[in-house]
Design a protein around this motif. Structure first.
Motif, short mmCIF file in Angstrom:
data_model
loop_
_atom_site.label_atom_id
_atom_site.label_comp_id
_atom_site.label_asym_id
_atom_site.label_seq_id
_atom_site.Cartn_x
_atom_site.Cartn_y
_atom_site.Cartn_z
N UNK A 11 13.92 5.45 41.63
CA UNK A 11 14.38 4.75 40.43
C UNK A 11 13.21 4.46 39.50
N UNK A 12 12.11 3.96 40.06
CA UNK A 12 10.94 3.66 39.23
C UNK A 12 10.33 4.92 38.63
N UNK A 13 10.33 5.99 39.40
CA UNK A 13 9.80 7.26 38.88
C UNK A 13 10.59 7.72 37.67
N UNK A 14 11.90 7.57 37.73
CA UNK A 14 12.73 7.94 36.59
C UNK A 14 12.44 7.06 35.38
N UNK A 15 12.32 5.76 35.61
CA UNK A 15 12.02 4.83 34.51
C UNK A 15 10.68 5.18 33.86
N UNK A 16 9.69 5.51 34.68
CA UNK A 16 8.34 5.78 34.18
C UNK A 16 8.12 7.25 33.81
N UNK A 17 9.13 8.08 34.04
CA UNK A 17 9.00 9.52 33.79
C UNK A 17 7.78 10.07 34.53
N UNK A 34 16.91 -4.14 43.52
CA UNK A 34 16.71 -3.52 44.83
C UNK A 34 16.34 -4.56 45.88
N UNK A 35 15.48 -5.50 45.50
CA UNK A 35 15.06 -6.55 46.44
C UNK A 35 16.24 -7.45 46.78
N UNK A 36 17.02 -7.83 45.78
CA UNK A 36 18.17 -8.69 46.00
C UNK A 36 19.20 -8.02 46.92
N UNK A 37 19.40 -6.74 46.73
CA UNK A 37 20.34 -5.99 47.57
C UNK A 37 19.82 -5.88 49.00
N UNK A 38 18.51 -5.63 49.15
CA UNK A 38 17.92 -5.46 50.48
C UNK A 38 17.73 -6.76 51.23
N UNK A 39 17.58 -7.86 50.48
CA UNK A 39 17.25 -9.15 51.11
C UNK A 39 18.01 -10.25 50.37
N UNK A 40 19.33 -10.32 50.53
CA UNK A 40 20.17 -11.24 49.74
C UNK A 40 19.89 -12.73 49.98
#
Length: 110
Positions: free
Chosen positions: A24-30, A80-86
């Motif tokens: 996801x970050x790679x896509x955001x940062x191209x 991502x953090x919220x989903x992984x560690x609610x």
């Protein structure tokens, strides 16, 4: 590069994040996903002598980016953090800009 340091979460959660969040970050940062690395920092936070486990801290070290890229990356990290560690109550994301001429990779700087 970028380097992402994660504090306040278990190693297994960070390992799982490294499998999904990087794309996801790679896509955001191209950028290439292979350019990202996530470090798990084994740490414990304290407040007034008591252990605190309600906050995660994510530190992103990268070359200068525009504000919109910061906003999009922060949102992706937080989600991502919220989903992984609610059970977390707080997620802190901070960006640290590196100067390309002072960054070396295998003896070569950018």
């Amino acid at each position: 590069m970028p380097h992402i340091r994660v504090y306040g979460m278990s190693e297994s959660i960070v390992a799982n994040l490294s499998d999904t969040l990087v794309d996801v970050l790679a896509e955001i940062c191209q950028a290439k996903a292979e350019s990202f690395i996530i470090d798990w920092v084994n740490s414990q936070s304290y407040r007034r002598g008591q252990s605190v486990s309600e906050t995660a801290q994510i530190e992103v070290l990268w070359f200068p980016k525009d504000p919109e890229t910061h906003h999009r990356a922060e949102r992706a990290i937080r989600e991502a953090v919220t989903c992984a560690y609610p059970e977390l109550k707080h997620t802190v994301v901070m960006f640290r800009e590196l100067t390309p001429s002072t960054y070396y990779n295998d003896g070569k700087h950018y």
